[in-house]
Design an enzyme around this catalytic site. Structure first.
Site, PDB file in Angstrom:
ATOM      1  CE  LYS A  53      -3.746  -2.620   2.038  1.00 17.66           C
ATOM      2  NZ  LYS A  53      -4.500  -3.038   3.209  1.00 17.66           N
ATOM      3  CD  GLN A  97      -3.381  -4.598   6.307  1.00 22.25           C
ATOM      4  OE1 GLN A  97      -3.467  -3.558   5.670  1.00 22.25           O
ATOM      5  NE2 GLN A  97      -3.801  -5.755   5.823  1.00 22.25           N
ATOM      6  CG  ASP A 120      -9.639  -0.529   4.766  1.00 24.94           C
ATOM      7  OD1 ASP A 120      -9.380  -0.984   3.647  1.00 24.94           O
ATOM      8  OD2 ASP A 120      -8.930  -0.713   5.769  1.00 24.94           O
TER       9      ASP A 120
HETATM   10  N1  GUN Z   1      -6.817  -7.229   5.993  1.00 26.95           N
HETATM   11  C1  GUN Z   1      -7.112  -7.983   4.909  1.00 26.95           C
HETATM   12  N2  GUN Z   1      -7.644  -7.222   3.930  1.00 26.95           N
HETATM   13  C2  GUN Z   1      -7.696  -5.952   4.417  1.00 26.95           C
HETATM   14  C3  GUN Z   1      -8.140  -4.722   3.861  1.00 26.95           C
HETATM   15  O1  GUN Z   1      -8.624  -4.631   2.733  1.00 26.95           O
HETATM   16  N3  GUN Z   1      -8.018  -3.646   4.680  1.00 26.95           N
HETATM   17  C4  GUN Z   1      -7.512  -3.722   5.938  1.00 26.95           C
HETATM   18  N4  GUN Z   1      -7.455  -2.608   6.655  1.00 26.95           N
HETATM   19  N5  GUN Z   1      -7.098  -4.863   6.469  1.00 26.95           N
HETATM   20  C5  GUN Z   1      -7.174  -5.966   5.710  1.00 26.95           C
END
Ligand code: GUN
Length: 281
Positions: A53, A97, A120
């Site tokens: 990211k 995350q 998100d």
């Molecule tokens: N863990 C697995 N996929 C995601 C996601 O798309 N966003 C976040 N914040 N955590 C994750």
């Protein structure tokens, strides 16, 4: 029959190229989009995703901040950080995350993020907006899947759509997005008695269950669009999806690979949401 492969990397690259222009324009107006990424602990998968990211932000010209908290951080430390980020004018998107270490309350953390910075799309307000069809942030993976289906040129309207998996991050929002495009939607899960029969009905099949190579060729309607959201490591240590690629590619009309299918789209959609958020401020 041999399925056409949907190249998620190429579709994501196209989307990111457009975003890069938009970001340059915003930057020239003194409004560089900013994303804060919060990671708690040292889960290797989370670390890998956070790095991806951050790399995407650097590539596109999005300002990014990583906030790395130790595994034993408290709920109130994490909530305090989110409060600060909610107030920070350089930050337009906040991503915590997941999963968090088990002593932390994930739901409370998600609810603390300002809905205006919820790139998100996990906040109950974002989910509620999606449910009733008003504009808001949409969870990145299901949004990316919709773009990949669009890429095939296959219309969703009136089609049998089957989603395998009922997570808050993928399965549930995916079903709502397909419904919004007038699909006839079924959600299958671990208590579905005859998964194969359900899958065989699908014109559009989305596998988001996290079981390596569960979906085999004999579970697929000939010509179907098959989107594989899963990423697991199989017995030989190879990264595979929920779909058994070799057998399904002989029956499906369209198929996403793993890696190089849905994964790159999730990141592209996160960048899209961050730009959208900056535009809203
Ligand atoms: N863990 C697995 N996929 C995601 C996601 O798309 N966003 C976040 N914040 N955590 C994750």
């Amino acid at each position: 029959m041999s399925a056409k492969i949907i190249d998620g990397k190429a579709v994501a690259a196209k989307i990111k190229a457009n975003l890069k222009l938009q970001i340059a324009d915003l930057t020239s107006k003194g409004k560089t989009p900013g994303l804060a990424v919060v990671i708690v602990g040292d889960n290797p998968s989370s670390r890998k995703y956070v790095n991806m990211k951050k790399r995407a932000c650097a590539e596109l010209g999005v300002y990014s901040e990583e906030h790395s908290l130790s595994r034993d951080s408290t709920q109130s430390e994490l909530l305090c950080l989110i409060d600060d980020l909610n107030q920070n004018p350089r930050i337009h998107g906040i991503l915590v995350q997941l999963p968090l270490p088990s002593h932390l309350n994930e739901g409370q953390v998600i609810e603390r993020i300002a809905p205006s910075k919820d790139v998100d799309g996990f906040h109950p307000i974002s989910v509620g907006k999606l449910m009733i069809g008003i504009p808001g942030f949409i969870s990145c993976t299901p949004a990316g899947v919709m773009e990949l289906i669009k890429e095939t040129g296959v219309s969703i309207e009136g089609k049998e759509c089957v989603v395998i998996g009922r997570s808050n991050i993928v399965g549930k929002p995916q079903a709502i997005l397909l419904l919004r495009e007038h699909g006839t939607v079924t959600i299958c899960h671990s208590r579905t008695p005859d998964l194969a029969a359900c899958c065989r009905r699908a014109d559009i099949l989305i596998a988001a269950v996290g079981k390596p190579e569960l979906i085999k060729g004999d579970m697929i309607k000939p010509g179907a669009v098959v989107i594989d959201v899963g990423t697991s490591v199989n017995a030989e240590g190879k990264l595979v999806g929920d779909v058994h690629f070799d057998s399904v590619s002989k029956v499906a009309g369209w198929l996403t690979p793993v890696p190089g299918g849905v994964g790159p789209m999730t990141i592209a959609m996160l960048m899209k949401n961050t730009v959208e958020s900056a535009l809203n401020f």
